[in-house]
Enzyme design. Structure first.
Site, short mmCIF file in Angstrom:
data_model
loop_
_atom_site.label_atom_id
_atom_site.label_comp_id
_atom_site.label_asym_id
_atom_site.label_seq_id
_atom_site.Cartn_x
_atom_site.Cartn_y
_atom_site.Cartn_z
N LYS A 213 43.14 26.70 -31.53
CA LYS A 213 43.64 27.87 -32.26
C LYS A 213 44.49 27.42 -33.45
CE LYS A 213 46.44 31.98 -31.69
NZ LYS A 213 47.07 32.96 -30.83
N GLU A 219 46.99 16.60 -28.50
CA GLU A 219 45.91 16.03 -27.67
C GLU A 219 44.55 16.27 -28.32
OE1 GLU A 219 48.34 18.05 -26.70
OE2 GLU A 219 48.86 17.79 -24.58
N GLY A 273 45.75 32.13 -26.91
CA GLY A 273 44.93 30.98 -26.48
C GLY A 273 44.28 31.21 -25.12
N ARG A 274 45.07 31.64 -24.14
CA ARG A 274 44.54 31.79 -22.78
C ARG A 274 43.66 33.02 -22.64
NH1 ARG A 274 49.87 32.10 -23.32
NH2 ARG A 274 51.02 33.97 -22.73
N GLU A 360 51.06 31.02 -17.39
CA GLU A 360 51.59 30.90 -18.75
C GLU A 360 52.02 32.28 -19.27
OE1 GLU A 360 50.35 27.63 -21.80
OE2 GLU A 360 49.27 29.42 -22.42
N HIS A 391 38.80 24.05 5.05
CA HIS A 391 38.95 22.74 5.68
C HIS A 391 40.05 21.94 5.00
CE1 HIS A 391 35.37 23.40 8.12
NE2 HIS A 391 34.93 24.06 7.06
N LYS A 516 56.83 19.44 -25.48
CA LYS A 516 56.07 18.95 -26.64
C LYS A 516 57.00 18.26 -27.63
CE LYS A 516 52.43 22.51 -26.84
NZ LYS A 516 51.92 23.64 -27.61
O1 F6P Z 1 50.22 24.28 -24.30
C1 F6P Z 1 50.27 25.56 -24.72
C2 F6P Z 1 49.14 26.01 -25.60
O2 F6P Z 1 49.69 26.51 -26.76
C3 F6P Z 1 48.28 27.04 -24.90
O3 F6P Z 1 48.85 28.29 -24.93
C4 F6P Z 1 47.01 26.91 -25.64
O4 F6P Z 1 45.97 27.51 -24.95
C5 F6P Z 1 46.90 25.42 -25.76
O5 F6P Z 1 48.22 24.98 -25.96
C6 F6P Z 1 45.98 24.91 -26.83
O6 F6P Z 1 46.34 25.34 -28.10
P1 F6P Z 1 45.37 25.24 -29.33
O7 F6P Z 1 44.18 26.09 -29.06
O8 F6P Z 1 46.17 25.72 -30.51
O9 F6P Z 1 44.97 23.81 -29.50
#
Ligand code: F6P
Length: 552
Positions: A213, A219, A273-274, A360, A391, A516
């Protein structure tokens, strides 16, 4: 909006607290013997049956929960969400994931502008692009068709698409159209995840979709650079244009990264995002794998629940009922966890996705007005498909802590197996457990019953089940892409209902920021130590010692 009273200070909340004491006196065994009560606790909608008769609740509880909903202005809040008001006040954004699956002719406004045409422009672009890739008219730098896709993203840019992909893998319609294709997900910055993703793949036949987003997530950007290097090394830097596309709200950064904006698929800041699996975040990789028509059906399923949620009276409104009952369990009974137990292997990634959607969203410490909350919000969501979970951790659920359970079952298996000579087929075997477990939790087993079975007295305490453990059951007619969309939307809206009742902002996530920014400080230190040999400084004793060991 003007600052409002905390929900726990309202009369309906206090009434529910008093009512709780009455409910506590009644065992689920007795509640379940009342057929009229049970009948009133079943809802059918568009191929889905909800049975919440195994909740520790009476019709009176429900009546009082509706009053609580009124005190929380639930209906107004739902309307404000659908009307595109900026209900995510700390980020000054609307919350319009429902617009992502609205029909082409729907009108949903954000800041006075109908956003539905923009949504469909992107959907049309995805349809066209995915058809080109799937038909082989869009080929890689060496002229080979791109049969493999790696979707690079994390959190909401990963978990929702992974859940839907996993759910559709064995759906007959979806799997037929995915023949000869692979979809993989690279999320973790751990180099092991990179290695696992590229193992066995040839860059010549691989398309990388970078999904972020913000297009700044550390990462994802590192993984995207790593895969860009993998492609460039094998095929030359110019191959990136054919082998990398992006999904983002930040098209400027996409271009700066070196991806042609023509090959970027937009979404908007009003998509959290979620809550983004129905945007290009999920629709692009899933359309590449399964074809656009299958994904369009998934969007229609989600839209069917959106309409149901928006227009159905609370008494028959599945997400509202689920949300209210969760508030009842968390805030009144004090149950802090919830188990999500799909009796379908296809739903194995459902609980991990809902973990993010729920935790979240609702794991907050202050009200939407910033007042510290004297109550705990959110719950610990976890789960595994049945029967595997039986199980593993069900022992604790049956005789240890009380954890409200969601049992999710499917009438028609995606892949039925009938063994010759056996009447109860494999799916029946699975579903026998789906039907048995809720009763085992609710009824339990008394010492008297054990005595009648001649169980030795020293074992009676160990074999006693207290019962009275709440659950609810969702029975889906099938598990095709439409139903997967419905299931997703039910859970998304349930989480919103809970947040609306608790009076929190379910659509921001400031709690992820501190970790972060501390990681940024550590990264700087690692850089300085490795490039200039600087000693570790500016950290507490513990972190400094551990960092020094790591650097050695
Ligand atoms: O770690 C939090 C977060 O902002 C989430 O809410 C989001 O889904 C994820 O990181 C990834 O964010 P992006 O889509 O901006 O890479």
């Amino acid at each position: 909006m003007a600052s409002s009273a905390l929900i726990c200070d309202t009369q309906p909340w206090k009434d529910l607290k008093a009512h709780l004491e009455d409910v506590k006196k009644t065992h689920l065994r007795d509640l379940l013997s009342d057929a009229e009560r049970c009948k009133s606790m079943m809802v059918d909608f568009d191929g889905i049956t909800l049975d919440y008769s195994r909740q520790r609740a009476t019709p009176q509880t429900l009546g009082q929960l509706y009053k609580l909903a009124e005190a929380a202005h639930l209906k107004e809040k739902i309307n404000r969400m659908f009307n595109g008001e900026r209900i995510n006040s700390t980020e000054n954004r609307s919350v319009l994931h429902v617009a992502l699956r609205a029909p082409r002719d729907a009108v949903i406004n954000s800041d006075g502008k109908n956003v539905v045409p923009d949504v469909w422009n992107v959907l049309d672009k995805i349809k066209e692009f995915s058809e080109k890739v799937r038909s082989g008219s869009w080929v890689g730098a060496t002229g080979k068709p791109l049969t493999n896709v790696i979707s690079v993203g994390i959190g909401g840019s990963f978990l929702g698409p992974l859940f839907v992909h996993t759910a559709l893998q064995t759906d007959p319609e979806a799997s037929k159209s995915a023949k000869g294709r692979q979809l993989r997900f690279l999320a973790n910055v751990d180099p092991i995840d990179v290695a696992r993703n590229i193992t066995g793949l040839n860059p010549e036949t691989t398309l990388v979709v970078v999904v972020s987003k913000t297009f700044t997530t550390a990462e994802t950007m590192l993984n995207a650079r790593t895969l860009r290097a993998w492609i460039s090394k094998e095929l030359g830097p110019s191959a990136v244009a054919k082998h990398m596309v992006a999904v983002s709200t930040n098209l400027k950064l996409v271009e700066e990264f070196g991806i042609d904006p023509k090959n970027a698929f937009a979404f908007w800041d009003w998509v959290g995002g979620r809550y983004s699996v129905c945007s290009a975040v999920g629709v692009l990789p899933l359309s590449l794998q399964y074809g656009f028509p299958v994904v369009e059906k998934f969007l229609k399923g989600a839209a069917s629940i959106d309409q149901h949620f928006y227009s159905t009276p609370f008494e028959k409104n599945i997400p509202v009922l689920l949300g209210l009952l969760s508030v009842w369990n968390v805030s009144f009974f004090g149950y802090s966890a919830r188990a999500i137990l799909p009796y379908s292997q296809a739903l194995e990634k459902f609980a991990p996705h809902i973990q993010q959607v729920s935790m979240e969203s609702n794991g907050k410490g202050v009200s939407i007005d910033g007042k510290p909350l004297p109550l705990e919000t959110g719950e610990i969501d976890f789960g595994e498909p049945g029967t595997n979970g039986q199980h593993s951790f069900y022992q604790l659920i049956h005789q240890g802590r009380v954890i409200p359970c969601d049992f999710i079952g499917v009438v028609k298996s995606q892949q039925p197996v009938y063994l010759e000579g056996e009447v109860v087929n494999n799916h029946d075997e699975l579903m026998s457990n789906f039907f048995a477990q809720p009763d085992a939790l609710a009824y339990g087993k008394t010492p008297e019953q054990l005595q009648q079975e001649n169980v030795s007295s020293h074992l009676i305490p160990h074999k006693t089940f207290s019962g009275n453990r709440p659950s609810l059951s969702l029975l889906l007619a099938s598990l095709d892409s439409y139903k997967v969309g419905q299931l997703l939307a039910i859970y998304e809206h349930r989480v919103a209902v809970q947040g609306f009742i608790w009076g929190i902002n379910s659509f921001d996530q400031w709690g992820v920021e501190l970790g972060k920014s501390l990681a940024t400080q550590v990264r700087k230190q690692l850089n300085a130590s490795r490039t200039k040999g600087e000693t570790v400084q500016g950290f507490n004793f513990s972190t400094a010692t551990m960092l020094t060991k790591y650097l050695k």
